[in-house]
Design a protein around this motif. Sequence first.
Motif, short mmCIF file in Angstrom:
data_model
loop_
_atom_site.label_atom_id
_atom_site.label_comp_id
_atom_site.label_asym_id
_atom_site.label_seq_id
_atom_site.Cartn_x
_atom_site.Cartn_y
_atom_site.Cartn_z
N LEU A 186 0.85 -1.18 0.00
CA LEU A 186 0.00 0.00 0.00
C LEU A 186 0.89 1.24 0.00
N TYR A 188 -6.08 5.74 -3.00
CA TYR A 188 -5.12 5.50 -1.93
C TYR A 188 -5.73 5.83 -0.57
N ASN A 226 -8.07 3.03 0.38
CA ASN A 226 -7.27 1.86 0.78
C ASN A 226 -6.79 2.00 2.22
#
Length: 363
Positions: free
Chosen positions: A200, A219, A222
């Motif tokens: 990540l 992002y 996530n």
Amino acid sequence: MDSPHSTSTLELELETFQRQVTDRFHELSSAGPDHLLSLAWIRKLLDSFLCCQEEFRVILFNRKSLVQRPPLDRFVQDYFERTVKGLDVCNAIRDGIEQIREWKKLLEIVLCALDNQRMFGEGQFRRARKALIDLSISMLDEKDSNASSVLAHRNRSFGRQQGSSKDQHQRNLGHFRSLSWSVSRSWSAARQLQAIGNNLVPPRGNEVAATNGIAVAVYTMNTILLLVMWALVAAIPCQDRGLQVHFSIPRQFPWAQSVYLLHERILEESRKRDRKNASGLLRELYQMDKCARVMSDLTDCVQFPLTEEKEGEARQRVEELANVCEVLKEGLDPLERQVREVFHRIVHSRTEGLDSLGRPNHV
């Protein structure tokens, strides 16, 4: 090509999305010590996730042409794959909520024996004491190597031997594991969290430009997905809990400070001496365990007939247990409904998202 108007609209939507994430998680990270990791706080955490998820879904849905083009198609696909891993976490958390209900039933046996009694009798205390012993055994974390000696003392003081303390411990843990778990016995919450957080990394500048900034929103979601699932595992009993998840977020993200603060505060809770071997960091679990331990100590040393002082203390402890039961009664069902809603929302958004990409959407 996207028109200047649609581009400016997208910029506004992305800015609004980032602001919502920042505001919601700032509020969550600012919770007082008596509110953090409570049932009410966990519900607010899930509500924040659902709201952010919905706004993110709308951004993707309204930009299908962008979502279908590289590199955004790869980013979106990666996000959906991470959310699928979150489905198992949701199932494990629902199992953990059911386990808490089982513990609450044992507390209710204690209340049934001792609450609203004009006078306390030895038989009532024996019944309450047996339920408290069963609760203590069931709530023990399997990593607590000192559990057997504690339980052995309590079983002896109860006045009847039922085999060795190790056998008793294994029988009760066997009952704990015999509940209907939605995940396999080899499943690990710790490994699942590591899988969600694996690789990540924030998007590079050229990727942000190529996606008109949507890569930043991906992002963000996530990271929020990882944080929420990690906090659930920290709070609720589940299989092979583990909190060793690293958050490495560039400080320029407006919500980064709140995420770091939440991560650190929850870790601090887990490091406290009386929480290290807890089955979960949920505040109501801590209150349940604390009340049960105090009541167990009281029943271990009580002698009949009760003195006025001991009777007053017993009634006070029973009232404290009743309060914990009431909070659990009011909070567990709404929490389970929210976990179920997170599960279904993930399934729905993933199906919708992969349909827009023209790819198989097997969950």
